[in-house]
Design an enzyme around this catalytic site. Structure first.
Site, short mmCIF file in Angstrom:
data_model
loop_
_atom_site.label_atom_id
_atom_site.label_comp_id
_atom_site.label_asym_id
_atom_site.label_seq_id
_atom_site.Cartn_x
_atom_site.Cartn_y
_atom_site.Cartn_z
N ASP A 328 119.68 66.14 47.39
CA ASP A 328 118.51 65.28 47.22
C ASP A 328 118.88 64.02 46.46
O ASP A 328 119.88 63.97 45.73
CB ASP A 328 117.41 66.02 46.48
CG ASP A 328 117.84 66.45 45.07
OD1 ASP A 328 119.01 66.86 44.91
OD2 ASP A 328 117.02 66.35 44.14
N GLU A 329 118.08 62.99 46.61
CA GLU A 329 118.15 61.75 45.81
C GLU A 329 119.57 61.19 45.71
O GLU A 329 119.98 60.72 44.65
CB GLU A 329 117.55 62.00 44.42
CG GLU A 329 116.07 62.34 44.48
CD GLU A 329 115.46 62.70 43.14
OE1 GLU A 329 114.29 62.36 42.91
OE2 GLU A 329 116.15 63.34 42.31
N ALA A 330 120.29 61.24 46.81
CA ALA A 330 121.66 60.69 46.84
C ALA A 330 121.59 59.20 47.15
O ALA A 330 122.18 58.72 48.13
CB ALA A 330 122.51 61.45 47.86
#
Length: 523
Positions: A328-330
């Site tokens: 996530d949230e890369a």
């Protein structure tokens, strides 16, 4: 009509008979908990008949394959009742734990209570354990105390037949933003077990801390685990610590799912080993709460040596089926690099005998066959992003639902909640409970829904009391969404059953949020 009657029973409006006294000695009167007043709501409740009363003469009978469940029950009941409750493998009456074929599946059970005793029948020990949790909630809340209480200890008469809606019913604890000890994790496991959850997802790495010892990369724990949000001392689990968490969870019929988040949320690892950075320079340790600024270097071979070693060691420690790789949230990883990374990492997980779980951004790459994607979007998440998840599901990816504006336990209840976040909105108890996992994402095949998980991120959570305040009373609702048939879902009935849990939490020392939406009661 039958369904309506069951809901009435669950709300506690049916009158029950006076508890049967199995000895000549009179005991003070105590209200008998209605048979359906438990969480999660059972699949079928048939109240009736004379209640059973646990007395000094009660014994627990369990076959050798279920002896651990019998021991658990005895250990639970002895301190508060003061009764010896001997555990035997043969006998009649008392509390009978039976393993037998039947329509129970791997986790279902049948509980029958009457004048002569309580009989819990299941196909597997896990089903007996879940039946014990139902029995526990049918007893007065004082049964949870660790000193002798006056009793009596009645169990309403009737029959419950029960099995879960979904096989995956979990809760996540973020031990990276703030570190929690083995004892604190064990306490949370016990709280999850009370509501028949069967998965503990441990978020073991993030920008602020690396929490599991990896022998081949020792600075991950010694340096990367040396701080936390706000700059505290942090900490990490030795391999022995982690094995003890896994063992304890298994004794409560929970499976541990470890998560190492990547390619983003990796500052603790990057700070520990310069070579994992594209420029070869280690950043400082991070104690803030921003996200999306860190990334493993996708082009370096050493990155995949690192990933292989971490997954190999973690898989060897974990007897469960799954290994969570985050994803996530890369925001600091390009989409092309993200896809390349996930395509290389997922086969590593499979090579060490585990099934991939990733946050739902994994569906924007190429989910491996059999992978699970954990959806953490909002009601307002774009139709395009939801469609991407649905398309992956239609091609075989299983979905675990964790919508942030429903079951993220770190969201504040109200603007005045002293801890927690509000980026996904304010999430009161009714909003957290009042949705259907089987119909949540438009177009999602219900057969692709593997279950529900309630994550608790810990940017603002420092103590065990903080965990309790945010988890209760919302956690039982998430458990019910995962276990109970959709037909039992009714807020007005649920809030009455939830209110009845308050005295039990008080007996357990759980400090909970007294939502004005719930008609709280006293014992």
């Amino acid at each position: 009509m039958l369904g309506a009657l069951l809901l009435v029973a669950a709300a506690g409006t049916l009158t029950t008979a006076t508890a049967h006294t199995s000895s000549a000695t009179s005991a003070p009167a105590r209200t008998v908990t209605p048979l359906g007043r438990v969480i999660p709501a059972p699949a079928s409740v048939t109240p009736g008949g004379t209640p059973y009363r646990i007395t000094r003469d009660t014994r627990i009978v369990a076959p050798s394959r279920a002896r651990s469940v019998g021991t658990y029950l005895a250990d639970l009941l002895r301190p508060s009742t003061g009764h010896p409750l001997p555990l035997t493998t043969h006998g009649t009456g008392g509390i009978q734990l039976r393993l037998a074929p039947g329509p129970y599946g791997a986790e279902g059970y049948r509980l029958h209570s009457g004048r002569g005793g309580v009989v819990i029948t299941a196909r597997e020990p896990a089903g007996l354990f879940h039946g014990v949790q139902t029995l526990r909630q049918l007893l007065p809340p004082a049964v949870e105390k660790d000193t002798v209480q006056p009793g009596p200890w009645p169990v309403a008469g009737g029959t419950i037949v029960d099995r879960p809606r979904y096989a995956y019913r979990g809760a996540m604890l973020d031990v990276s933003r703030h570190f929690f000890t083995v004892a604190q994790v064990k306490r949370y496991i016990d709280e999850l077990a009370l509501y028949k959850l069967n998965v503990l997802h441990l978020h073991l790495s993030d920008d602020q801390g690396w929490r599991i010892a990896i022998d081949s990369w020792p600075r991950l724990a010694s340096h990367g685990g040396s701080t936390q949000v706000g700059g505290g001392p942090g900490g990490h689990y030795t391999k022995a610590d982690y094995r003890e968490i896994v063992r304890y969870a298994a004794s409560r019929h929970l499976e541990v799912v470890p998560e190492v988040d990547m390619p983003g949320h990796t500052n603790a690892a990057l700070a520990s080993y310069p070579e994992l950075n594209c420029d070869g320079t280690a950043p400082p340790l991070y104690t803030g709460t921003e996200v999306g600024f860190s990334s493993l270097c996708v082009d370096k071979d050493v990155t995949y040596d690192f990933v292989d070693d971490v997954i190999r060691e973690l898989a060897a420690l974990t007897p469960g089926r799954y290994l969570h790789i985050g994803g996530d949230e890369a925001h600091s990883t390009s989409h092309a690099d993200y896809t390349v990374f996930m395509d290389r990492v997922q086969p590593v997980v499979a090579a060490y005998g585990k099934t991939v779980i990733g946050w739902h951004q994994l569906t924007g790459a190429h989910p491996a066959k059999g992978a699970l994607a954990q959806y953490w979007g909002l009601d307002t998440t774009s139709a395009e992003e939801k469609a991407q998840v649905v398309a992956a599901a239609q091609h075989g990816t299983g979905i675990v639902l964790s919508p942030a504006d429903r079951v993220y336990l770190d969201m504040k209840y109200t603007a005045g909640t002293p801890i927690g976040l509000d980026w996904a909105g304010l999430v009161e108890v009714r909003r957290s409970y009042d949705w259907d996992p089987g119909a949540y994402l438009p177009g999602l095949p219900e057969s692709s829904v593997r279950g529900v998980e309630a994550p608790l991120w810990t940017e603002t959570v420092v103590t065990g009391a903080d965990i309790d305040h945010l988890a209760f009373p919302r956690l039982p609702g998430a458990a019910e969404l995962g276990w109970s048939p959709a037909a039992t879902h009714d807020w007005d009935a649920y809030k009455v059953r939830l209110a009845a849990q308050g005295p039990r939490w008080e007996a357990l020392g759980i400090g909970f949020y007294r939502s004005p939406q719930v008609p709280w009661t006293t014992d």
